[in-house]
Design an enzyme around this catalytic site. Structure first.
Site, PDB file in Angstrom:
ATOM      1  N   ARG A 165     -66.605  87.044 -63.967  1.00 49.58           N
ATOM      2  CA  ARG A 165     -65.161  87.017 -63.772  1.00 49.58           C
ATOM      3  C   ARG A 165     -64.865  86.772 -62.292  1.00 49.58           C
ATOM      4  NH1 ARG A 165     -63.170  93.368 -64.396  1.00 49.58           N
ATOM      5  NH2 ARG A 165     -64.198  94.183 -62.538  1.00 49.58           N
ATOM      6  N   ASN A 185     -55.671  90.534 -62.172  1.00 44.43           N
ATOM      7  CA  ASN A 185     -56.337  91.833 -62.301  1.00 44.43           C
ATOM      8  C   ASN A 185     -57.219  92.067 -61.083  1.00 44.43           C
ATOM      9  OD1 ASN A 185     -57.216  94.243 -63.909  1.00 44.43           O
ATOM     10  ND2 ASN A 185     -59.207  93.238 -63.700  1.00 44.43           N
ATOM     11  N   GLU A 186     -56.904  93.095 -60.303  1.00 38.37           N
ATOM     12  CA  GLU A 186     -57.723  93.524 -59.176  1.00 38.37           C
ATOM     13  C   GLU A 186     -58.079  92.377 -58.225  1.00 38.37           C
ATOM     14  OE1 GLU A 186     -59.885  97.442 -61.156  1.00 38.37           O
ATOM     15  OE2 GLU A 186     -61.033  95.576 -60.990  1.00 38.37           O
ATOM     16  N   GLU A 225     -55.242 101.821 -64.488  1.00 35.18           N
ATOM     17  CA  GLU A 225     -56.568 102.216 -64.972  1.00 35.18           C
ATOM     18  C   GLU A 225     -56.894 103.576 -64.365  1.00 35.18           C
ATOM     19  OE1 GLU A 225     -59.630  99.307 -64.338  1.00 35.18           O
ATOM     20  OE2 GLU A 225     -58.371  97.631 -65.008  1.00 35.18           O
ATOM     21  N   GLU A 275     -69.797  95.797 -69.408  1.00 39.07           N
ATOM     22  CA  GLU A 275     -69.214  97.126 -69.243  1.00 39.07           C
ATOM     23  C   GLU A 275     -69.486  98.036 -70.439  1.00 39.07           C
ATOM     24  OE1 GLU A 275     -65.117  96.796 -68.027  1.00 39.07           O
ATOM     25  OE2 GLU A 275     -65.665  96.005 -66.058  1.00 39.07           O
TER      26      GLU A 275
END
Length: 691
Positions: free
Chosen positions: A114, A152-153, A313, A370
């Site tokens: 990613r 995301n992040e 999160e 994950e």
């Protein structure tokens, strides 16, 4: 203080991250039913599924998520959607390899993980614009979609890129900033080592060189890197806001090489955060009682960007990732939260300003990198204590949600920072660790005496009246790069009654990363009323020490020492060095300025020397008049109309005792307390008292 951005929802959000693309559709209805029964009201989804949203270029599909969201409606769950731009699908990167991020050595990242895209690729930005537009148009009127998470992040895993489009964009960025090569050459000091540029085509991002890079170029490299993220986010923000102005837009930071204050102000409605305190449990350089407790510093930074925010999160179980054997990152598995810790950490987030907490994740995924990142449920949905704890938390939130929504964190001290100076740490690395350790040490010393601390980007300096009203003391421990305007704003805070504390090497460079041609501490010399007459790195084999005037106790003076000579008659030497050739010379000097004072510290901060300094500055435990609380118990202050609220946190495995000198209310239990009260291991109390 004027709040620029803040979450302002009417409801406290409590929920989980749920990714329907990972599960058989037959599981969804039961999952959402159980989520609702936990007392939850929101789920987050969508950010990792570009291949589902757009299975082939130009063909968009909403069926899977429409069906999942329909079940959310059935179970009265709201939805936060994520734009899927951090996980480009295989068809995209194969067809358009120019979108790939490139590392410093020139190697392109490829599909299979990613965040392998670069922010400056025109092709990638256009494809992102299209998918976000399609999603915004499809869900803009959906009553259960309440908001959006952009990407995301940002900058997680890899925070730089050196693709061809990045070099081109950097050249354009420099042209816009400087206007001419003469001005760029002046700002970068290219007269050194014959680095002068004579054509814009010679200007690149840093590339492999024989030895050291130009520090001023590096500073602009970090600024440019941040600006590319902000620009990328702004593209999405503008699309979403135009289509659905009633739906909020946020992002889950904070990561490196990104000016999150600028990101929040220019491309978000408010900042959010991902809180994983188990990472902090690995910090063996911090005392055991202050490892996960220290997460409050990061939460304070989020609060500095947005007074109220969301945790998109929140740690629900042991985190871990696998698959790094060939690509470099080490596999890991964090410790499992002990019974009570998961709830404690969630309340830690709430106490520091979160009006919403979503656990990551509902169920542990059985495949991919994950499989060790555990959620509330195990693979097979077996009963477990974390589900019970999450349900208890939901019941507690329901009891006090109005108090939470209508109260605000009340800090009486602040720590200032800015993106330029934190980037400077990366450039002048020889004291970078000591610099960051100083930030943590100051926070620890204040927090252990139960002072609630805000973390503010220096952009807030213009709000002088509010700063003076709120903060008795502000630390600016990393202020090496300052200009005259910065000093003017700092002086305004001090002259109106504030106490400002500088750390070593403050003010000696301008914001082009060039040293001032004057005596240290450069541009703040007049404000601080001191002159640095000598300095040295400290040999770790011969530790330096200092003692405060009138005391024999010695405190550490680590890493780097400056001799701080007063240059004003009303100056007060607070501490002197006790070792080496400069024994007896001033280490800390306080100078009155207007109604306030400036304190200059010539050595880096530790918890011990900071605590001793706080004693000298008269910064005392603000709740000592009505409660006796050990330093091992954290207290976070909040205020509401007619009430003072205080969260009490016990981060240890042993019960802790506090003593209340007046009758107070325990909002979570509904009991009145007076005298000795016990806080259970990993326990939380929410105390209300009348001011």
């Amino acid at each position: 203080m004027k709040v620029h951005k803040s979450y302002g929802g009417e409801h406290f959000l409590y929920g989980v991250c749920y990714f329907p693309e990972h599960w058989e559709q037959s599981m969804w209805d039961d999952d959402f039913r159980r989520i609702k029964e936990m007392g939850m009201n929101v789920v987050r989804m969508g950010e990792g599924a570009w291949n589902v949203w757009e299975p082939e270029e130009g063909r968009y599909s909403f069926e899977l998520f429409d069906q999942a969201i329909a079940l959310c409606v059935k179970h009265d769950l709201k939805v936060i959607l994520g734009t899927p731009t951090y996980t480009p699908p295989a068809w995209l990167t194969e067809k358009y390899p120019e979108v790939l991020r490139v590392n410093f050595e020139g190697d392109a990242m490829t599909h299979g993980s990613r965040r392998h895209y670069n922010y400056t690729s025109p092709v990638y930005v256009d494809l992102c614009r299209k998918i976000v537009t399609q999603m915004a148009e499809h869900y803009k009127d959906h009553p259960s979609v309440i908001g959006w998470q952009i990407d995301n992040e940002f900058n997680c895993h890899m925070d730089v890129s050196f693709a061809e489009s990045d070099h081109v964009a950097f050249r354009e960025w420099c042209q816009l900033k400087y206007g001419s090569l003469d001005e760029l050459n002046r700002a970068w000091g290219t007269a050194f080592w014959a680095q002068t540029y004579t054509d814009w085509g010679q200007v690149y991002l840093p590339r492999p060189t024989a030895t050291y890079h130009n520090p001023s170029l590096l500073l602009d490299f970090y600024r440019f890197t941040s600006d590319t993220v902000v620009d990328f986010a702004r593209v999405q923000y503008d699309i979403l806001k135009a289509a659905a102005p009633h739906q909020f837009i946020t992002h889950n930071g904070l990561f490196s090489n990104l000016d999150n204050e600028k990101l929040t102000r220019e491309a978000l409605d408010f900042m959010s955060y991902d809180s994983y305190p188990a990472f902090a449990l690995k910090r063996k350089d911090r005392p055991k009682h202050f490892r996960d407790r220290g997460m409050g510093l990061s939460l304070g930074r989020v609060r500095g960007h947005s007074e109220k925010f969301l945790i998109l999160e929140q740690q629900a179980g042991p985190g871990g990732q696998v698959g790094g054997v060939l690509s470099g990152p080490e596999d890991y598995l964090l410790m499992t939260p002990k019974p009570g810790q998961m709830r404690l950490w969630a309340w830690q987030s709430i106490a520091n300003g979160a009006d919403g907490v979503l656990f990551f994740r509902w169920r542990t995924v059985p495949y991919g990198s994950e499989t060790l990142w555990h959620g509330l449920n195990h693979y097979g949905n077996q009963p477990n204590w974390r589900l019970d704890e999450a349900k208890r938390l939901g019941e507690e939130i329901a009891t006090v949600k109005e108090l939470l929504l209508n109260s605000r964190v009340k800090a009486t001290a602040a720590q200032l920072y800015d993106y330029d100076n934190e980037s400077h740490w990366k450039i002048e690395r020889f004291t970078a660790w000591e610099g960051w350790s100083s930030v943590e040490s100051i926070y620890q010393a204040l927090n252990e005496r139960h002072v609630t601390v805000d973390q503010l980007s220096y952009q807030h300096l213009s709000e002088t009246d509010e700063l003076v009203r709120k903060y008795a003391v502000m630390f600016y421990s990393n202020a090496q790069l300052l200009n005259e305007e910065d000093v003017r704003l700092l002086r305004a805070y001090v002259e109106q009654g504030g106490t400002l504390v500088f750390g070593p090497r403050s003010g000696y460079k301008d914001r082009d990363n060039q040293a001032y041609m004057q005596a240290f501490p450069g541009v703040i010399k007049e404000l601080a009323g001191v002159e640095i007459t000598d300095f040295t790195m400290v040999d770790s084999d011969e530790p330096s020490m200092m003692s405060f005037t009138g005391e024999e106790t010695e405190w550490p003076a680590p890493a780097f020492n400056e001799i701080v000579e007063p240059r004003q008659g009303n100056a007060e030497v607070l501490a002197r060095y006790t070792k080496d050739y400069y024994a007896g010379k001033p280490a800390i000097v306080r100078v009155p300025v207007g109604q306030g004072a400036v304190v200059y510290c010539g050595a880096y901060f530790t918890p011990d020397n900071t605590s001793a300094l706080l004693d000298r500055l008269g910064i005392v435990d603000p709740i000592a008049a009505w409660a006796e609380v050990p330093l091992e118990v954290e207290v976070v202050a909040r205020e509401a109309d007619g009430k003072e609220l205080y969260f009490f946190f016990n981060y240890s495995a042993s019960a802790m005792s506090v003593t209340f000198k007046e009758t107070v209310s325990d909002c979570l239990s509904g009991r009145e307390l007076m005298g000795a009260a016990e806080i259970e291991p990993y326990g939380v109390k929410l105390i209300a008292r009348k001011p």
